[in-house]
Design a protein around this motif. Structure first.
Motif, PDB file in Angstrom:
ATOM      1  N   GLY A 157       7.704  -6.037   6.489  1.00 51.14           N
ATOM      2  CA  GLY A 157       8.529  -7.100   6.411  1.00 51.14           C
ATOM      3  C   GLY A 157       8.747  -7.810   5.085  1.00 51.14           C
ATOM      4  N   GLY A 158       9.664  -7.734   4.382  1.00 54.42           N
ATOM      5  CA  GLY A 158      10.103  -8.336   3.099  1.00 54.42           C
ATOM      6  C   GLY A 158       9.520  -7.666   2.008  1.00 54.42           C
ATOM      7  N   ILE A 159       9.240  -6.452   2.234  1.00 58.73           N
ATOM      8  CA  ILE A 159       8.629  -5.578   1.226  1.00 58.73           C
ATOM      9  C   ILE A 159       9.961  -4.569   0.555  1.00 58.73           C
ATOM     10  CG2 ILE A 159       7.055  -3.781   0.540  1.00 58.73           C
ATOM     11  CD1 ILE A 159       5.774  -4.666   3.314  1.00 58.73           C
ATOM     12  N   THR A 160      10.109  -4.698  -0.715  1.00 61.76           N
ATOM     13  CA  THR A 160      11.438  -4.338  -1.138  1.00 61.76           C
ATOM     14  C   THR A 160      11.223  -3.332  -2.344  1.00 61.76           C
ATOM     15  OG1 THR A 160      11.648  -6.213  -2.790  1.00 61.76           O
ATOM     16  CG2 THR A 160      12.718  -6.201  -0.622  1.00 61.76           C
ATOM     17  N   THR A 161       9.806  -3.260  -3.136  1.00 62.64           N
ATOM     18  CA  THR A 161       9.863  -2.529  -4.267  1.00 62.64           C
ATOM     19  C   THR A 161       8.460  -1.728  -4.156  1.00 62.64           C
ATOM     20  OG1 THR A 161       8.145  -4.212  -5.418  1.00 62.64           O
ATOM     21  CG2 THR A 161      10.695  -4.301  -5.669  1.00 62.64           C
ATOM     22  N   LEU A 162       8.408  -0.569  -4.972  1.00 60.87           N
ATOM     23  CA  LEU A 162       7.215   0.111  -4.820  1.00 60.87           C
ATOM     24  C   LEU A 162       5.996  -0.440  -5.434  1.00 60.87           C
ATOM     25  CD1 LEU A 162       7.296   3.237  -3.679  1.00 60.87           C
ATOM     26  CD2 LEU A 162       7.389   4.074  -6.199  1.00 60.87           C
ATOM     27  N   ASP A 163       6.124  -1.525  -6.318  1.00 61.79           N
ATOM     28  CA  ASP A 163       5.007  -2.171  -6.718  1.00 61.79           C
ATOM     29  C   ASP A 163       4.343  -3.207  -5.712  1.00 61.79           C
ATOM     30  OD1 ASP A 163       5.169  -1.015  -9.164  1.00 61.79           O
ATOM     31  OD2 ASP A 163       6.340  -2.954  -9.989  1.00 61.79           O
ATOM     32  N   GLN A 164       5.161  -3.762  -4.852  1.00 59.80           N
ATOM     33  CA  GLN A 164       4.775  -4.424  -3.552  1.00 59.80           C
ATOM     34  C   GLN A 164       3.925  -3.465  -2.695  1.00 59.80           C
ATOM     35  OE1 GLN A 164       8.434  -6.259  -2.423  1.00 59.80           O
ATOM     36  NE2 GLN A 164       8.600  -7.486  -3.679  1.00 59.80           N
ATOM     37  N   THR A 165       4.588  -2.273  -2.722  1.00 64.89           N
ATOM     38  CA  THR A 165       4.085  -1.280  -1.856  1.00 64.89           C
ATOM     39  C   THR A 165       2.617  -1.031  -2.130  1.00 64.89           C
ATOM     40  OG1 THR A 165       6.124  -0.257  -0.800  1.00 64.89           O
ATOM     41  CG2 THR A 165       4.201   1.144  -0.689  1.00 64.89           C
ATOM     42  N   LYS A 166       2.425  -0.855  -3.406  1.00 64.46           N
ATOM     43  CA  LYS A 166       1.044  -0.487  -3.955  1.00 64.46           C
ATOM     44  C   LYS A 166       0.173  -1.657  -3.638  1.00 64.46           C
ATOM     45  CE  LYS A 166       2.794   2.667  -7.638  1.00 64.46           C
ATOM     46  NZ  LYS A 166       3.171   2.841  -9.043  1.00 64.46           N
ATOM     47  N   THR A 167       0.513  -2.753  -3.914  1.00 64.44           N
ATOM     48  CA  THR A 167      -0.240  -3.967  -3.625  1.00 64.44           C
ATOM     49  C   THR A 167      -0.701  -4.262  -2.216  1.00 64.44           C
ATOM     50  OG1 THR A 167       0.836  -5.331  -5.463  1.00 64.44           O
ATOM     51  CG2 THR A 167      -0.423  -6.477  -4.088  1.00 64.44           C
ATOM     52  N   HIS A 168       0.079  -3.957  -1.378  1.00 69.09           N
ATOM     53  CA  HIS A 168      -0.270  -3.916   0.027  1.00 69.09           C
ATOM     54  C   HIS A 168      -1.097  -2.700   0.396  1.00 69.09           C
ATOM     55  CE1 HIS A 168       2.351  -7.304   1.245  1.00 69.09           C
ATOM     56  NE2 HIS A 168       3.389  -6.462   0.782  1.00 69.09           N
ATOM     57  N   LEU A 169      -1.131  -1.486  -0.263  1.00 69.87           N
ATOM     58  CA  LEU A 169      -1.824  -0.562   0.149  1.00 69.87           C
ATOM     59  C   LEU A 169      -3.481  -0.718  -0.318  1.00 69.87           C
ATOM     60  CD1 LEU A 169       0.677   2.440  -0.248  1.00 69.87           C
ATOM     61  CD2 LEU A 169      -0.329   1.866   1.576  1.00 69.87           C
ATOM     62  N   LYS A 170      -3.699  -1.727  -0.937  1.00 68.89           N
ATOM     63  CA  LYS A 170      -4.857  -2.047  -1.478  1.00 68.89           C
ATOM     64  C   LYS A 170      -5.536  -2.861  -0.158  1.00 68.89           C
ATOM     65  CE  LYS A 170      -3.940  -2.732  -6.348  1.00 68.89           C
ATOM     66  NZ  LYS A 170      -3.870  -3.467  -7.306  1.00 68.89           N
ATOM     67  N   GLU A 171      -4.985  -3.442   0.966  1.00 67.02           N
ATOM     68  CA  GLU A 171      -5.227  -4.226   1.909  1.00 67.02           C
ATOM     69  C   GLU A 171      -5.205  -3.492   3.212  1.00 67.02           C
ATOM     70  OE1 GLU A 171      -6.853  -6.947   1.188  1.00 67.02           O
ATOM     71  OE2 GLU A 171      -6.133  -7.246  -0.641  1.00 67.02           O
TER      72      GLU A 171
END
Length: 322
Positions: free
Chosen positions: A206-220
């Motif tokens: 949902g609403g994820i558009t970049t690899l940087d955002q992906t890396k942030t979510h992968l911490k959680e």
């Protein structure tokens, strides 16, 4: 927990057909790909090769099913396994009126016991993983407690993979498109789900558009599913294998990706597939790059009709600076 994958492309109607998936596979080898949702009725009564055929290069590949009848879902899951799919995913997230009329998709979130019955039947029928894609809630049943109970009930079947769209769905009053943007994103609910169910594999969407955002979510959470951004700008996946999976591989350039598609286009042309069926998925490949307008215009104007083939793509590519 060792994740079967870290990144996936969401199932999207009229988007993630076999030609788009083949394009994505020229960009990333490791990302999990999904089919469009296929209903149980279509598989049981319809043209299975047309619905289910795929190129071997598309692996790893998940077949998403839509339905609410455990017996039918089990039969279709077995068909999918025999067809060569790597996993079966149940749609518990689509809010469209047509889907609601069939009592499947997002409205099944109000019936976790039925979803559990469906998952159990599918698991009994196949040896490959059976997974669920769902919302954080529907209509007024959108508290974290509702979400928690849904996952708790369904996971008791042994299902351990949940892809969670971090928006609720309004079954009345919003179109499917509005349901992808209007309800607010609640990433914290998905993070909390992972905290409460550490033994489960939780993927956020949902609403994820970049690899940087992906890396942030992968911490959680365990994995990230990207939807519309994957279609609107497929080249964002160019560095996924290197930067997310740690592979020692340089990404292909956009030109190299187009050149890798040419033999595929030619093979399909000989089978009678129109160029537009494939080229429409390639239009956004040069998004934000010099020459992207010329690329799109040439393919759109020259790529009509049945007789056109690779030459149109080669000529369009010549308009884009390397």
């Amino acid at each position: 927990m060792e994740c079967p994958h870290l990144v996936s492309v969401a199932p999207m109607m009229d988007r993630t057909d076999r030609h788009f998936r083949y394009l994505m596979r020229q960009i990333t080898r490791r990302t999990l790909l999904h089919t469009e949702m296929v209903t149980t009725g279509a598989i049981i009564h319809g043209d299975r090769p047309k619905l289910l055929d795929f190129d071997p290069e598309e692996h790893p590949l998940s077949l998403q099913l839509g339905g609410d009848n455990p017996t039918d879902l089990a039969e279709c899951a077995k068909v999918g396994e025999d067809w060569g799919y790597d996993e079966i995913n149940l749609n518990v997230g689509c809010p469209s009126p047509r889907v609601q009329k069939g009592n499947f998709g997002a409205c099944l979130m109000t019936q976790p016991e039925l979803v559990a019955e469906c998952i159990a039947a599918m698991q009994d029928a196949v040896k490959i993983p059976v997974t669920v894609k769902h919302r954080i809630g529907v209509d007024e049943q959108d508290s974290y407690e509702h979400l928690h109970r849904f996952v708790e009930v369904v996971s008791q079947t042994g299902c351990d993979r949940f892809s969670v769209h971090a928006r609720k769905a309004w079954l009345q009053g919003l179109s499917p498109k509005e349901n992808r943007t209007v309800p607010p994103l609640r990433y914290e609910d998905v993070y909390r789900l992972k905290e409460d169910f550490p033994q489960l594999w939780i993927e956020i969407n949902g609403g994820i558009t970049t690899l940087d955002q992906t890396k942030t979510h992968l911490k959680e959470v365990d994995a990230v599913m990207i939807g519309r951004a994957a279609y609107d700008n497929p080249y964002i996946f160019a560095t996924v294998d290197r930067d997310i999976y740690g592979e020692d591989a340089e990404p292909k350039t956009r030109h190299e990706i187009v050149e890798a598609m040419l033999p595929y286009i030619e093979r399909n042309h000989k089978k009678g597939v129109k160029l537009h069926s494939i080229s429409r998925h390639m239009l956004s490949l040069f998004l934000g790059q010099p020459g992207t307008k010329a690329w799109k215009r040439y393919i759109t104007e020259e790529g009509r009709g049945h007789e056109v083939s690779c030459e149109v793509i080669e000529q369009a590519l010549a308009l884009v600076p390397r």
